[in-house]
Design a protein around this motif. Structure first.
Motif, PDB file in Angstrom:
ATOM      1  N   ILE A 358       0.834  -1.199   0.000  1.00  0.00           N
ATOM      2  CA  ILE A 358       0.000   0.000   0.000  1.00  0.00           C
ATOM      3  C   ILE A 358       0.873   1.255   0.000  1.00  0.00           C
ATOM      4  CG2 ILE A 358      -1.785   1.274   1.251  1.00  0.00           C
ATOM      5  CD1 ILE A 358      -2.611  -1.406   2.514  1.00  0.00           C
ATOM      6  N   ARG A 359       1.813   1.290   0.925  1.00  0.00           N
ATOM      7  CA  ARG A 359       2.704   2.452   1.028  1.00  0.00           C
ATOM      8  C   ARG A 359       4.168   2.047   1.122  1.00  0.00           C
ATOM      9  NH1 ARG A 359      -1.923   3.842   3.680  1.00  0.00           N
ATOM     10  NH2 ARG A 359      -1.343   2.527   5.442  1.00  0.00           N
ATOM     11  N   ARG A 360       4.461   0.759   1.142  1.00  0.00           N
ATOM     12  CA  ARG A 360       5.820   0.294   1.357  1.00  0.00           C
ATOM     13  C   ARG A 360       6.257  -0.684   0.268  1.00  0.00           C
ATOM     14  NH1 ARG A 360       7.566   1.169   6.693  1.00  0.00           N
ATOM     15  NH2 ARG A 360       5.935   2.025   8.048  1.00  0.00           N
ATOM     16  N   ARG A 361       7.552  -1.001   0.290  1.00  0.00           N
ATOM     17  CA  ARG A 361       8.111  -1.985  -0.636  1.00  0.00           C
ATOM     18  C   ARG A 361       8.538  -3.220   0.164  1.00  0.00           C
ATOM     19  NH1 ARG A 361      12.745   1.913  -2.564  1.00  0.00           N
ATOM     20  NH2 ARG A 361      12.721   2.096  -0.298  1.00  0.00           N
ATOM     21  N   TYR A 362       8.474  -4.360  -0.498  1.00  0.00           N
ATOM     22  CA  TYR A 362       8.791  -5.614   0.179  1.00  0.00           C
ATOM     23  C   TYR A 362       9.558  -6.556  -0.741  1.00  0.00           C
ATOM     24  CZ  TYR A 362       5.093  -3.997   3.351  1.00  0.00           C
ATOM     25  OH  TYR A 362       4.328  -3.253   4.215  1.00  0.00           O
ATOM     26  N   LEU A 363      10.298  -7.472  -0.122  1.00  0.00           N
ATOM     27  CA  LEU A 363      10.950  -8.550  -0.855  1.00  0.00           C
ATOM     28  C   LEU A 363      10.279  -9.849  -0.424  1.00  0.00           C
ATOM     29  CD1 LEU A 363      13.253  -9.378  -2.802  1.00  0.00           C
ATOM     30  CD2 LEU A 363      14.678  -9.753  -0.770  1.00  0.00           C
ATOM     31  N   VAL A 364       9.559 -10.482  -1.353  1.00  0.00           N
ATOM     32  CA  VAL A 364       8.755 -11.659  -1.043  1.00  0.00           C
ATOM     33  C   VAL A 364       9.029 -12.743  -2.081  1.00  0.00           C
ATOM     34  CG1 VAL A 364       6.437 -12.514  -0.540  1.00  0.00           C
ATOM     35  CG2 VAL A 364       6.965 -10.092  -0.184  1.00  0.00           C
ATOM     36  N   GLN A 365       9.216 -13.959  -1.628  1.00  0.00           N
ATOM     37  CA  GLN A 365       9.483 -15.064  -2.540  1.00  0.00           C
ATOM     38  C   GLN A 365       8.290 -15.363  -3.442  1.00  0.00           C
ATOM     39  OE1 GLN A 365       9.300 -18.838   0.252  1.00  0.00           O
ATOM     40  NE2 GLN A 365       8.328 -19.216  -1.734  1.00  0.00           N
ATOM     41  N   TRP A 366       8.555 -15.964  -4.593  1.00  0.00           N
ATOM     42  CA  TRP A 366       7.494 -16.360  -5.513  1.00  0.00           C
ATOM     43  C   TRP A 366       6.787 -17.621  -5.020  1.00  0.00           C
ATOM     44  CZ3 TRP A 366       9.287 -15.716 -11.308  1.00  0.00           C
ATOM     45  CH2 TRP A 366       9.483 -14.360 -11.557  1.00  0.00           C
ATOM     46  N   LEU A 367       5.702 -17.967  -5.723  1.00  0.00           N
ATOM     47  CA  LEU A 367       4.883 -19.118  -5.360  1.00  0.00           C
ATOM     48  C   LEU A 367       4.681 -20.035  -6.566  1.00  0.00           C
ATOM     49  CD1 LEU A 367       2.150 -17.160  -3.361  1.00  0.00           C
ATOM     50  CD2 LEU A 367       4.073 -18.452  -2.391  1.00  0.00           C
ATOM     51  N   TRP A 368       4.411 -21.301  -6.276  1.00  0.00           N
ATOM     52  CA  TRP A 368       4.209 -22.280  -7.343  1.00  0.00           C
ATOM     53  C   TRP A 368       2.837 -22.091  -7.993  1.00  0.00           C
ATOM     54  CZ3 TRP A 368       7.279 -25.394  -9.972  1.00  0.00           C
ATOM     55  CH2 TRP A 368       6.719 -26.390 -10.770  1.00  0.00           C
ATOM     56  N   ASN A 369       2.845 -21.954  -9.317  1.00  0.00           N
ATOM     57  CA  ASN A 369       1.627 -21.821 -10.091  1.00  0.00           C
ATOM     58  C   ASN A 369       1.330 -23.181 -10.719  1.00  0.00           C
ATOM     59  OD1 ASN A 369      -0.186 -21.396 -12.277  1.00  0.00           O
ATOM     60  ND2 ASN A 369       0.439 -19.245 -12.441  1.00  0.00           N
ATOM     61  N   HIS A 370       0.308 -23.871 -10.219  1.00  0.00           N
ATOM     62  CA  HIS A 370       0.038 -25.228 -10.691  1.00  0.00           C
ATOM     63  C   HIS A 370      -0.581 -25.255 -12.082  1.00  0.00           C
ATOM     64  CE1 HIS A 370      -3.948 -24.071  -9.342  1.00  0.00           C
ATOM     65  NE2 HIS A 370      -4.475 -25.171  -9.864  1.00  0.00           N
ATOM     66  N   VAL A 371      -1.046 -24.110 -12.565  1.00  0.00           N
ATOM     67  CA  VAL A 371      -1.633 -24.049 -13.904  1.00  0.00           C
ATOM     68  C   VAL A 371      -0.551 -24.140 -14.977  1.00  0.00           C
ATOM     69  CG1 VAL A 371      -3.002 -22.646 -15.493  1.00  0.00           C
ATOM     70  CG2 VAL A 371      -3.593 -22.712 -13.056  1.00  0.00           C
ATOM     71  N   VAL A 372       0.555 -23.441 -14.747  1.00  0.00           N
ATOM     72  CA  VAL A 372       1.645 -23.433 -15.732  1.00  0.00           C
ATOM     73  C   VAL A 372       2.844 -24.267 -15.294  1.00  0.00           C
ATOM     74  CG1 VAL A 372       0.972 -21.214 -16.698  1.00  0.00           C
ATOM     75  CG2 VAL A 372       2.523 -21.274 -14.744  1.00  0.00           C
ATOM     76  N   SER A 373       2.803 -24.753 -14.045  1.00  0.00           N
ATOM     77  CA  SER A 373       3.853 -25.631 -13.501  1.00  0.00           C
ATOM     78  C   SER A 373       5.216 -24.965 -13.409  1.00  0.00           C
ATOM     79  CB  SER A 373       3.953 -26.930 -14.323  1.00  0.00           C
ATOM     80  OG  SER A 373       2.791 -27.711 -14.145  1.00  0.00           O
ATOM     81  N   TYR A 374       5.228 -23.745 -12.925  1.00  0.00           N
ATOM     82  CA  TYR A 374       6.478 -23.107 -12.517  1.00  0.00           C
ATOM     83  C   TYR A 374       6.165 -21.983 -11.538  1.00  0.00           C
ATOM     84  CZ  TYR A 374       5.435 -20.019 -16.581  1.00  0.00           C
ATOM     85  OH  TYR A 374       4.836 -19.193 -17.507  1.00  0.00           O
ATOM     86  N   CYS A 375       7.209 -21.432 -10.943  1.00  0.00           N
ATOM     87  CA  CYS A 375       7.056 -20.368  -9.955  1.00  0.00           C
ATOM     88  C   CYS A 375       6.729 -19.049 -10.646  1.00  0.00           C
ATOM     89  CB  CYS A 375       8.321 -20.219  -9.122  1.00  0.00           C
ATOM     90  SG  CYS A 375       8.821 -21.725  -8.265  1.00  0.00           S
ATOM     91  N   THR A 376       5.800 -18.300 -10.081  1.00  0.00           N
ATOM     92  CA  THR A 376       5.429 -17.020 -10.671  1.00  0.00           C
ATOM     93  C   THR A 376       5.386 -15.935  -9.608  1.00  0.00           C
ATOM     94  OG1 THR A 376       3.068 -17.530 -10.410  1.00  0.00           O
ATOM     95  CG2 THR A 376       4.063 -18.053 -12.535  1.00  0.00           C
TER      96      THR A 376
END
Length: 383
Positions: A358-376
């Motif tokens: 909302i007002r800040r920046r963050y470093l967050v890991q990606w997640l597994w997308n089971h539709v395309v079968s890779y991390c997004t």
């Protein structure tokens, strides 16, 4: 049994390459890992092994990788033998061998409320960073790439009726436990006792919401939790009725600033064994809390998709499931994999991040997308 060990060395640190169904033991957060390949498998699959190694080396050496992108070693769970490199064109964790399955359990399709327990001494500024992160999950108007865009991957997951996980995630009630009601050293079971104290308190108890409530226990930097730093930086499960009186999905995440910042707050602090590597500037000026953010995101995403450990996970063991965030640990941007975090963003102030709240920046890991079968993730350059 004799085993052949393969170790690849990149940028001063060892990197695990899981190529053939090896016997793997790896703790979740930044532990040195050794790939063990049984000799007869090495003999039978030598062409596949060489091809995979050449593909990996090409990806890692084809172009200079920015120094800001390296992290300690990948840290998959012991039940991660389903995850292997393949010849897929996508490198962000992609593999035809990842078998993430739905096991018919419930997921959080209704509006999600996150009830927070602040255990120990917390500064107001620290609480604000975390509260605004949770509040950003549903902030669809935040600047791209956004935390809400990251949550869109979670929303792809459904229950057995086809209903998607809720877009709405809001911050619920909060409980302060500033006097360490259960001491400064907690076990996994005593964590449940802390939650019980919060929901049964005589004054302002947390509401009981088993269906769409998540209970987030955050411990301050002077609290040790069982397996903290050595094996985990956070975990999730559900409470036992015999202890709490209810079955409530919960997560614990600890502030590692004093105990192990190089392990749980990387890349804003670096491990002692990675000499010569400078830590990156954290986006909110608090190394411990900025390190917690990705772990909180990791655990909340898995709570939404696997709240009772019987919904979405890979592997054969529900006691130690490989979940949608486990499959992408260490990946934060395009090209990420191995010990390379991927393409990140640098602010004008020198801080490193990959998404906006909302007002800040963050470093967050990606997640597994089971539709395309890779991390997004929302900061992908090719999606």
């Amino acid at each position: 049994m004799n085993q052949t060990h393969l170790i690849l060395h990149f940028c001063g640190s060892f990197s695990k390459v899981n190529i053939i169904s090896p016997s793997i033991y790896a703790h979740r957060h930044h532990k040195t890992q050794l790939l063990s390949v049984k000799p007869h498998l090495l003999k039978m699959h030598r062409p596949s092994l060489l091809l995979s190694l050449l593909t990996l080396l090409t990806l890692l050496t084809a172009a200079p990788l920015p120094a800001i992108g390296y992290r300690p070693l990948p840290h998959l769970r012991p039940n991660s033998s389903d995850l292997r490199f393949s010849d897929s064109k996508k490198y962000e964790g992609s593999s035809e061998f990842v078998h993430l399955r739905y096991h018919m359990g419930p997921v959080l399709t209704g509006s999600i409320t996150v009830h927070t327990i602040w255990y120990g001494q917390w500064q107001k500024s620290q609480k604000k960073i975390i509260r605004e992160f949770i509040g950003s999950f549903s902030a669809v108007n935040a600047k791209h790439p956004s935390v809400a865009g990251w949550w869109d991957t979670v929303r792809l997951y459904t229950d057995q009726t086809g209903a998607n996980i809720s877009r709405t995630v809001r911050l619920g009630e909060q409980k302060n436990d500033r006097f360490y009601s259960h001491g400064k050293s907690l076990t996994r079971l005593s964590i449940q006792s802390v939650i019980k104290s919060a929901v049964t308190a005589k004054t302002k108890p947390l509401p009981i919401n088993p269906s769409n409530g998540l209970y987030l226990l955050l411990t301050s930097d002077d609290v040790y939790v069982e397996d903290f730093c050595g094996q985990v930086c956070g975990f999730h499960y559900f409470t036992f009725p015999s202890i709490v009186g209810y079955t409530l999905p919960f997560a614990w995440v600890g502030n590692s600033a004093k105990l192990c910042p190089g392990i749980c707050a990387y890349p804003f602090a670096v491990p002692e064994y990675m000499q010569g590597l400078k830590p990156l500037k954290s986006p909110n000026g608090d190394v411990g809390v900025d390190g917690m953010i990705s772990v909180i995101g990791h655990e909340v995403a898995e709570l939404a998709t696997n709240p009772l450990v019987n919904a979405w996970y890979a592997g054969q063991d529900p006691v130690a499931p490989v979940e949608i965030a486990d499959l992408c640990e260490g990946i934060y941007g395009t090209g990420g994999g191995g010990s390379y975090m991927g393409q990140l963003l640098n602010g004008k102030d020198g801080a490193t991040y990959n998404m906006n709240g909302i007002r800040r920046r963050y470093l967050v890991q990606w997640l597994w997308n089971h539709v395309v079968s890779y991390c997004t993730g929302p900061n992908a350059l090719d999606q």
